[in-house]
Design an enzyme around this catalytic site. Structure first.
Site, PDB file in Angstrom:
ATOM      1  N   ARG A 105      -2.261  -6.928  12.158  1.00 32.71           N
ATOM      2  CA  ARG A 105      -3.057  -6.309  12.867  1.00 32.71           C
ATOM      3  C   ARG A 105      -3.775  -7.358  13.917  1.00 32.71           C
ATOM      4  O   ARG A 105      -3.856  -7.012  15.336  1.00 32.71           O
ATOM      5  CB  ARG A 105      -4.163  -5.496  12.023  1.00 32.71           C
ATOM      6  CG  ARG A 105      -3.794  -4.300  11.626  1.00 32.71           C
ATOM      7  CD  ARG A 105      -4.814  -3.459  11.200  1.00 32.71           C
ATOM      8  NE  ARG A 105      -4.645  -2.257  10.352  1.00 32.71           N
ATOM      9  CZ  ARG A 105      -5.215  -1.561   9.718  1.00 32.71           C
ATOM     10  NH1 ARG A 105      -6.646  -1.840   9.974  1.00 32.71           N
ATOM     11  NH2 ARG A 105      -4.820  -0.677   9.000  1.00 32.71           N
TER      12      ARG A 105
ATOM     13  N   GLU B 261     -10.331  -2.428  12.959  1.00 37.48           N
ATOM     14  CA  GLU B 261     -10.609  -3.197  11.945  1.00 37.48           C
ATOM     15  C   GLU B 261      -9.354  -4.186  11.516  1.00 37.48           C
ATOM     16  O   GLU B 261      -8.495  -3.740  11.558  1.00 37.48           O
ATOM     17  CB  GLU B 261     -11.032  -2.203  10.566  1.00 37.48           C
ATOM     18  CG  GLU B 261     -11.266  -2.936   9.426  1.00 37.48           C
ATOM     19  CD  GLU B 261     -11.093  -2.066   8.354  1.00 37.48           C
ATOM     20  OE1 GLU B 261     -11.222  -0.954   8.281  1.00 37.48           O
ATOM     21  OE2 GLU B 261     -10.508  -2.850   7.236  1.00 37.48           O
TER      22      GLU B 261
ATOM     23  N   ARG C 190      -1.087   1.648  12.887  1.00 35.31           N
ATOM     24  CA  ARG C 190      -1.574   0.505  12.382  1.00 35.31           C
ATOM     25  C   ARG C 190      -1.544   0.350  11.082  1.00 35.31           C
ATOM     26  O   ARG C 190      -2.120  -0.468  10.240  1.00 35.31           O
ATOM     27  CB  ARG C 190      -3.060   0.428  12.760  1.00 35.31           C
ATOM     28  CG  ARG C 190      -4.017   1.528  12.270  1.00 35.31           C
ATOM     29  CD  ARG C 190      -5.394   1.202  12.683  1.00 35.31           C
ATOM     30  NE  ARG C 190      -6.283   2.067  12.268  1.00 35.31           N
ATOM     31  CZ  ARG C 190      -7.578   1.752  11.895  1.00 35.31           C
ATOM     32  NH1 ARG C 190      -8.227   0.854  12.482  1.00 35.31           N
ATOM     33  NH2 ARG C 190      -8.475   2.759  11.430  1.00 35.31           N
ATOM     34  N   HIS C 191      -0.927   1.231  10.132  1.00 36.57           N
ATOM     35  CA  HIS C 191      -0.755   1.076   8.974  1.00 36.57           C
ATOM     36  C   HIS C 191       0.944   0.693   8.493  1.00 36.57           C
ATOM     37  O   HIS C 191       1.728   1.394   9.078  1.00 36.57           O
ATOM     38  CB  HIS C 191      -1.015   2.294   8.114  1.00 36.57           C
ATOM     39  CG  HIS C 191      -2.371   2.505   7.856  1.00 36.57           C
ATOM     40  ND1 HIS C 191      -3.103   3.368   8.807  1.00 36.57           N
ATOM     41  CD2 HIS C 191      -3.332   2.080   7.204  1.00 36.57           C
ATOM     42  CE1 HIS C 191      -4.665   3.149   8.776  1.00 36.57           C
ATOM     43  NE2 HIS C 191      -4.648   2.596   7.631  1.00 36.57           N
TER      44      HIS C 191
ATOM     45  N   ARG D  74       0.661  -1.318  -0.045  1.00 35.69           N
ATOM     46  CA  ARG D  74       0.087  -0.156   0.044  1.00 35.69           C
ATOM     47  C   ARG D  74       0.846   1.335   0.113  1.00 35.69           C
ATOM     48  O   ARG D  74       1.778   1.510   0.991  1.00 35.69           O
ATOM     49  CB  ARG D  74      -0.930  -0.097   1.304  1.00 35.69           C
ATOM     50  CG  ARG D  74      -1.904  -1.203   1.585  1.00 35.69           C
ATOM     51  CD  ARG D  74      -3.071  -0.940   0.412  1.00 35.69           C
ATOM     52  NE  ARG D  74      -3.779  -2.283   0.479  1.00 35.69           N
ATOM     53  CZ  ARG D  74      -4.804  -2.645   1.011  1.00 35.69           C
ATOM     54  NH1 ARG D  74      -5.287  -1.716   2.048  1.00 35.69           N
ATOM     55  NH2 ARG D  74      -5.395  -3.937   1.047  1.00 35.69           N
TER      56      ARG D  74
ATOM     57  N   GLU E 143       0.485   4.388   0.856  1.00 40.17           N
ATOM     58  CA  GLU E 143      -0.475   5.257   1.463  1.00 40.17           C
ATOM     59  C   GLU E 143       0.796   5.968   2.609  1.00 40.17           C
ATOM     60  O   GLU E 143       1.531   5.254   3.260  1.00 40.17           O
ATOM     61  CB  GLU E 143      -1.172   4.550   2.308  1.00 40.17           C
ATOM     62  CG  GLU E 143      -2.506   4.074   1.838  1.00 40.17           C
ATOM     63  CD  GLU E 143      -3.279   3.308   2.427  1.00 40.17           C
ATOM     64  OE1 GLU E 143      -3.077   2.987   3.719  1.00 40.17           O
ATOM     65  OE2 GLU E 143      -4.251   2.621   2.022  1.00 40.17           O
TER      66      GLU E 143
ATOM     67  N   SER F  17     -11.910  -6.739   6.019  1.00 44.14           N
ATOM     68  CA  SER F  17     -12.823  -5.812   5.225  1.00 44.14           C
ATOM     69  C   SER F  17     -13.444  -7.096   4.346  1.00 44.14           C
ATOM     70  O   SER F  17     -12.395  -8.051   3.820  1.00 44.14           O
ATOM     71  CB  SER F  17     -12.388  -4.775   4.544  1.00 44.14           C
ATOM     72  OG  SER F  17     -12.656  -3.734   4.953  1.00 44.14           O
TER      73      SER F  17
END
Ligand code: ATP
Length: 531
Positions: A505, A454, A311-312, A303, A305, A457
Site C-alpha cells: 500500500r 490507510e 487495496r486488499h 488475511r 478475507e 494502524s
C-alpha cells in the site's frame, strides 16, 4: 517472425479463453521447435556453405554450462553513450524488437529499462545469412552482441540511448524465447489512450498481465516499481536502525489467530491444525517483554478475507514495529512520523528516475508531506467531515469513502498527502488497545494515511496482564487461546506501542497507482493463487 500479439486485446479490455491460450501455447511451442531446428540447420549450414564468410560471427552456441570463463567484459546498456564512440563492446541483452529491411536488420536491445538500437548491414564481414538469422530470432530471446558504438546524426527517440547505436559484428543467441508471446512488452508499457500513438494503440488488461507476470514485470514501469518498493523496505530498515531498533523475525505458523476473528487461514499441522499469522502483533510485543526495547520486522502477513478490492491482498508484506516508551505514547508517534518522513525523503531523492518512469505510464501528482507530519485528532477529522456534509456519529468508524474524502479535505486545508489521525474510538479497535485515560470511549490509538487511504494502524498496547484479560473478555476472546500472550506480561513489561504497515500500500499510494496488484510481485487475492 511470428505475430506475437495474439493475446493482447487491442481494446485493452478482453481476455482470450484458457482453451484458446493453451492451443496458442502449443502452437507456439511447435513454432519454437521449428525455429530452433531451422536455426540449428542454419548454423550447421555454415559449415557446409563455404561462402558464408560470417559463419563464426553468429548462431546458437552450446548452452552455458560453465565450461569456460572467457576474458570478456559485458558492458551495461545504460553506459553506452557518445563518450564510447568507436569503441567495440560486448553486451548481453534481450532482443526487444527486430526488423529486416533489404540487406539490413535493425534491432532494439533491452536491459531492464534501458534500450539501444543495433544495426547489421550486409558487407565484407556480415553475410546475408547472418542478417537473415538475426532477423529470425524471437523477440525476448537473450543475446550476446558485439558491436561498435556509433554516434547517430538524429536522436533515436524510441530508445533510452538516443545518441548512439551499435554497429553489430557478432550476434549469438544465449537463451531463446518462444516466438509467440502472450503479451507484447511494448503494449504492456503503454499508457492507456496514449496520445502520441493516436489514442488507439493496444494496452494489456490486468488479468493478462498477471497471468503472464514474468513478461509483464519486464516493462520499464514494473522494473521501476519494484526497485522503488525495495527502496521502501531499505529506507524503513535504515531509519529504524538509526533509531536503535533491532530487526527480528517472528513465526508465521501459529497456534491461535493473532488478531482473533475469522479472517485466518487454517493449515494442517501434523495431526492437528495451525494458522497463518495475520500479523506479527503478539510476537513483536513479546519481544518487548523480552527486553529488546525497540523492534521491527519485515515479513509475510496472511488475511483470509474475501475482500476483492483495489487495496486488499490475502498475503502482503507487513512492515511492523514496536517500541517501549517512557511516559506517553506520543513518543512512539514521533518516531513513526519521523520514520515515514525518512522514507518519503529517501524515495524522492534516491528514486527520482524510477518515479519519473512510472509517471510516464501512470501519471500522478508528486507526493506531498510536511515536516513534522500533520497530526489530527479523530474528533477533528469527524468535524471536518461533518462540515463537508457527511452524517456520522462521533464514535463511528471511518468508512472507506469517508477516509478518502477526509484525505481530500486534509490535502486542501494542509497541503499534505500524509497525515496521522490520533485517538480513535475504543470500540473500533482490537482488544489490546490502551483506552484513553481521560475519556474511556476513545483510545490511545492512531491510523496513518497516504493520499486518503490507510497505510498504518497502531496504538499503545495494554501491558498490564489483568487489564488485558479484562479487555479480551469484553471482546469475547477465549483467554485460553491467548494464554502465552497474556502470560508474557506477567513478568513485568514496559509501556509500549507500535504499528503495522502494508508495504504494497505504501508503494501504491506513494506512486499514486490505482491497484495494489501493481505493487505486489506475484499478488495473492481471493481469486488468484498463481503464478
Ligand atoms: P483495512 O481497514 O484497510 O482492511 P485493517 O484495518 O484490516 O485494514 P490492519 O489489520 O490494521 O489493517 O493492518 C495494518 C496495515 O496493513 C494496514 O494499514 C494496511 O496498510 C495493511 N493491510 C491490512 N490489510 C491488508 C490487506 N488485506 N492487503 C494489503 N495490505 C493490508
Amino acid at each position: 517472425m511470428a505475430d506475437a500479439n495474439a493475446n493482447a486485446d487491442p481494446s485493452g479490455e478482453g481476455v482470450i479463453s484458457k482453451k484458446a491460450l493453451k492451443k496458442q501455447q502449443k502452437e507456439a511451442e511447435k513454432a519454437a521447435k521449428k525455429a530452433e531446428r531451422q536455426a540449428q540447420k542454419a548454423s550447421e549450414a555454415d559449415v557446409v556453405e563455404e561462402d558464408d564468410y560470417a559463419k563464426d560471427r553468429y548462431g546458437i552456441p552450446r548452452m552455458v554450462q560453465s565450461h569456460e570463463k572467457p576474458d570478456r567484459k559485458l558492458v551495461k546498456v545504460d553506459t553506452l553513450t557518445s563518450a564510447l564512440a568507436d569503441q567495440t563492446v560486448w553486451i548481453r541483452a534481450r532482443l526487444h524488437t527486430s526488423r529486416g529491411k533489404g540487406k539490413q536488420c535493425f534491432v532494439v536491445l533491452r536491459q531492464q529499462q534501458f534500450t539501444i538500437q543495433g544495426i547489421l548491414n550486409v558487407n565484407d564481414t556480415i553475410s546475408k545469412a547472418m542478417v537473415k538469422f538475426t532477423c529470425g530470432v524471437s523477440k525476448e530471446s537473450i543475446v550476446d552482441v558485439e558491436g561498435t558504438v556509433a554516434v547517430v546524426g538524429q536522436k533515436i527517440e524510441s530508445c533510452t540511448q538516443q545518441d548512439v547505436e551499435l554497429r553489430i559484428q557478432r550476434f549469438y543467441v544465449i537463451s531463446q524465447s518462444l516466438p509467440r508471446l502472450p503479451l507484447q512488452i511494448e503494449d504492456a508499457s503503454r499508457p492507456k489512450g496514449d496520445e502520441e500513438e493516436g489514442g488507439q494503440a493496444p494496452t494489456v488488461n490486468q488479468d493478462t498481465r498477471l497471468d503472464n507476470r514474468i513478461l509483464d514485470l519486464r516493462t520499464p514501469t514494473n522494473q521501476a516499481i519494484f526497485r522503488l518498493e525495495g527502496g521502501v523496505c531499505q529506507l524503513f530498515r535504515d531509519s529504524l536502525r538509526k533509531r536503535d531498533f533491532v530487526e527480528i523475525h517472528t513465526p508465521k505458523i501459529i497456534s491461535a489467530a493473532s488478531e482473533g476473528g475469522a479472517n485466518v487461514f487454517t493449515v494442517s499441522y501434523f495431526k492437528t491444525n495451525a494458522f497463518l499469522a495475520q500479523s506479527p502483533q503478539l510476537y513483536k510485543q513479546m519481544a518487548i517483554s523480552a527486553d529488546f526495547n525497540k523492534v521491527f520486522t519485515v515479513g509475510a502477513v496472511f488475511r483470509a478475507e474475501d475482500s476483492n478490492t483495489h487495496r486488499h491482498l490475502t498475503e502482503f508484506v507487513g512492515l511492523d514495529l514496536e517500541m517501549a516508551f517512557d511516559y506517553h505514547y506520543h513518543e512512539v508517534l514521533d518516531v513513526i512520523g519521523g520514520m515515514f518522513n525518512d522514507i518519503f525523503r529517501g524515495l524522492r531523492d534516491l528514486f527520482a528516475t524510477e518515479i519519473a518512469t512510472v509517471n510516464k505510464q501512470f501519471p500522478a501528482e508528486p507526493f506531498k508531506f510536511l515536516d513534522p507530519p500533520l497530526r489530527l485528532e479523530y474528533l477533528e477529522g469527524v468535524k471536518m467531515l461533518k462540515e463537508a456534509g457527511v452524517e456520522m456519529g462521533e464514535e463511528d468508524d471511518l468508512s472507506t469513502p469517508n477516509e478518502k474524502l477526509l484525505g481530500r479535505l486534509v490535502r486542501a486545508k494542509y497541503d499534505t498527502d500524509f497525515y496521522i489521525l490520533d485517538k480513535y474510538p475504543l470500540a473500533v479497535r482490537p482488544f489490546y488497545t490502551m483506552p484513553d485515560p481521560t475519556n474511556p470511549k476513545y483510545s490511545n490509538s492512531y491510523d496513518m494515511f497516504m493520499r486518503g487511504e490507510e497505510i498504518l494502524s497502531g496504538a499503545q498496547r495494554i501491558h498490564d496482564p489483568e487489564y488485558l484479560s479484562e479487555r479480551a473478555k469484553h471482546h469475547e476472546i477465549d483467554l485460553e487461546t491467548i494464554k502465552s500472550y497474556i502470560d508474557s506480561f506477567r513478568f513485568g513489561a514496559p509501556p509500549h506501542g507500535g504499528g503495522g504497515i502494508g508495504m504494497e500500500r505504501v508503494c501504491m499510494l506513494y506512486l499514486g497507482l490505482d491497484n495494489i496488484r501493481k505493487t505486489s510481485l506475484f499478488p495473492r487475492d481471493p481469486k488468484r493463487l498463481t503464478p
